[in-house]
Motif scaffolding. Structure first.
Motif, short mmCIF file in Angstrom:
data_model
loop_
_atom_site.label_atom_id
_atom_site.label_comp_id
_atom_site.label_asym_id
_atom_site.label_seq_id
_atom_site.Cartn_x
_atom_site.Cartn_y
_atom_site.Cartn_z
N LEU A 96 18.73 93.25 4.97
CA LEU A 96 18.57 94.16 5.95
C LEU A 96 17.34 93.44 7.04
O LEU A 96 17.56 93.55 8.42
CB LEU A 96 17.74 95.48 5.79
N GLU A 97 16.52 92.71 6.48
CA GLU A 97 15.67 91.71 7.30
C GLU A 97 16.10 90.72 8.19
O GLU A 97 15.70 90.75 9.26
CB GLU A 97 14.53 91.24 6.43
N LYS A 98 17.43 90.22 7.92
CA LYS A 98 18.28 89.26 8.66
C LYS A 98 18.25 89.61 10.02
O LYS A 98 18.30 88.80 10.82
CB LYS A 98 19.41 88.97 7.91
N GLY A 99 18.83 91.05 10.46
CA GLY A 99 19.14 91.50 11.61
C GLY A 99 18.33 92.67 12.03
O GLY A 99 18.71 93.04 13.13
N PHE A 100 17.38 93.05 11.42
CA PHE A 100 16.86 94.17 11.90
C PHE A 100 15.90 93.90 13.34
O PHE A 100 16.13 94.87 14.12
CB PHE A 100 15.54 94.52 10.81
N ASP A 101 15.43 92.91 13.43
CA ASP A 101 14.71 92.62 14.76
C ASP A 101 15.76 92.50 15.75
O ASP A 101 15.45 92.90 16.98
CB ASP A 101 13.92 91.50 14.63
N GLN A 102 16.92 91.90 15.53
CA GLN A 102 17.77 92.13 16.50
C GLN A 102 18.39 93.18 16.91
O GLN A 102 18.79 93.38 18.16
CB GLN A 102 19.16 90.97 15.81
N ALA A 103 18.69 94.19 15.94
CA ALA A 103 19.13 95.45 16.25
C ALA A 103 18.21 96.45 16.85
O ALA A 103 18.56 97.37 17.81
CB ALA A 103 19.72 96.02 14.86
N VAL A 104 17.02 96.52 16.35
CA VAL A 104 16.04 97.68 16.53
C VAL A 104 15.29 97.02 17.80
O VAL A 104 14.24 96.05 17.78
CB VAL A 104 15.25 97.95 15.64
N THR A 105 15.70 97.36 19.19
CA THR A 105 15.11 96.66 20.29
C THR A 105 14.37 97.99 21.21
O THR A 105 13.32 97.39 22.11
CB THR A 105 16.10 96.03 21.30
N ARG A 106 14.41 99.24 20.80
CA ARG A 106 13.82 100.22 21.89
C ARG A 106 12.74 100.84 21.05
O ARG A 106 12.41 102.09 21.42
CB ARG A 106 15.10 101.12 21.86
N SER A 107 12.08 100.54 20.00
CA SER A 107 11.12 101.28 19.21
C SER A 107 9.96 101.38 20.02
O SER A 107 9.59 100.30 20.54
CB SER A 107 11.24 100.98 17.75
N ALA A 108 8.92 102.23 19.60
CA ALA A 108 7.68 102.33 20.05
C ALA A 108 6.81 101.75 18.96
O ALA A 108 5.83 101.11 19.14
CB ALA A 108 7.18 103.79 20.39
N GLN A 109 7.00 102.02 17.94
CA GLN A 109 6.34 101.40 16.44
C GLN A 109 7.28 101.57 15.29
O GLN A 109 8.30 102.10 15.29
CB GLN A 109 5.25 102.74 16.14
N ILE A 110 6.90 100.46 14.51
CA ILE A 110 7.87 99.84 13.21
C ILE A 110 6.80 99.58 12.28
O ILE A 110 5.76 99.11 12.25
CB ILE A 110 8.52 98.52 13.65
N VAL A 111 7.08 100.46 11.06
CA VAL A 111 6.32 100.14 9.95
C VAL A 111 7.44 99.60 8.83
O VAL A 111 8.26 100.33 8.70
CB VAL A 111 5.69 101.48 9.23
N LYS A 112 7.10 98.33 8.30
CA LYS A 112 7.91 97.88 7.36
C LYS A 112 7.19 97.69 5.83
O LYS A 112 6.13 97.30 5.98
CB LYS A 112 8.46 96.52 7.72
N ARG A 113 8.10 98.08 5.02
CA ARG A 113 7.38 97.99 3.53
C ARG A 113 8.50 97.35 2.56
O ARG A 113 9.77 97.91 2.65
CB ARG A 113 6.95 99.22 2.97
N SER A 114 8.09 96.66 1.75
CA SER A 114 8.96 96.13 0.79
C SER A 114 8.82 97.06 -0.53
O SER A 114 7.74 97.44 -1.02
CB SER A 114 8.73 94.63 0.25
N LEU A 115 10.04 97.57 -1.13
CA LEU A 115 9.72 98.68 -2.35
C LEU A 115 10.49 98.10 -3.35
O LEU A 115 11.74 97.48 -3.31
CB LEU A 115 10.31 99.96 -1.82
N ASP A 116 9.93 98.34 -4.55
CA ASP A 116 10.80 98.23 -5.78
C ASP A 116 10.44 99.72 -6.32
O ASP A 116 9.61 99.87 -7.31
CB ASP A 116 10.26 97.26 -6.97
N ALA A 117 11.10 100.53 -5.95
CA ALA A 117 10.82 102.00 -6.05
C ALA A 117 11.81 103.01 -6.23
O ALA A 117 13.18 102.85 -6.09
CB ALA A 117 10.12 102.52 -4.66
N SER A 118 11.47 104.22 -7.02
CA SER A 118 12.45 105.40 -7.16
C SER A 118 12.60 106.02 -5.85
O SER A 118 11.98 105.85 -4.85
CB SER A 118 11.86 106.25 -8.14
#
Length: 132
Positions: A96-118
């Protein structure tokens, strides 16, 4: 391992535009599997505007909260938004990281986290990210 993005917008239209862009990148095979939802507040109640999972692998129907983003957790996250805001929640493979910045262009705020989670840990991360 998953990557979680929580994105805040000034309106639903911008969130839907960026979600469409993510879907286009998936169709072009740039992105791997992901589960995403646009959420907002409607008449004072949390609302899931649109939900997608790519590829369609959900066996349990949406009404029962299938996928990496359980329905109740999305509604809880939406309750953190103001009436004017919308959110885009995306959980997916590291690709998802490959194209996220290319696709998400209209946001006011972005929080990204890496998870190994339930699913429960993802839900906790969602609520925490929207509070920031």
């Amino acid at each position: 391992m998953y990557v979680l993005y929580t994105v805040v917008y000034g309106n639903v239209e911008d969130a839907l535009f960026d979600l469409d862009s993510l879907e286009e990148l998936h169709a072009e095979e740039t992105l791997g599997k992901f589960d995403a939802a646009v959420i907002d507040m409607q008449d004072g109640k949390p609302n899931i505007v649109r939900r997608v999972d790519r590829p369609h692998v959900r066996i349990i129907p949406e009404a029962f909260g299938g996928g990496a983003l359980p329905r109740q957790e999305l509604e809880d996250a939406a309750s953190e938004l103001t009436a004017e805001q919308a959110g885009l929640i995306v959980v997916g493979e590291p690709t998802l990281e490959k194209g996220f910045d290319q696709a998400v262009t209209r946001s006011a705020q972005i929080v990204k986290r890496s998870l190994d989670a339930s699913a429960d840990e993802i839900a906790d991360e969602l609520r925490e990210a929207l509070k920031s």
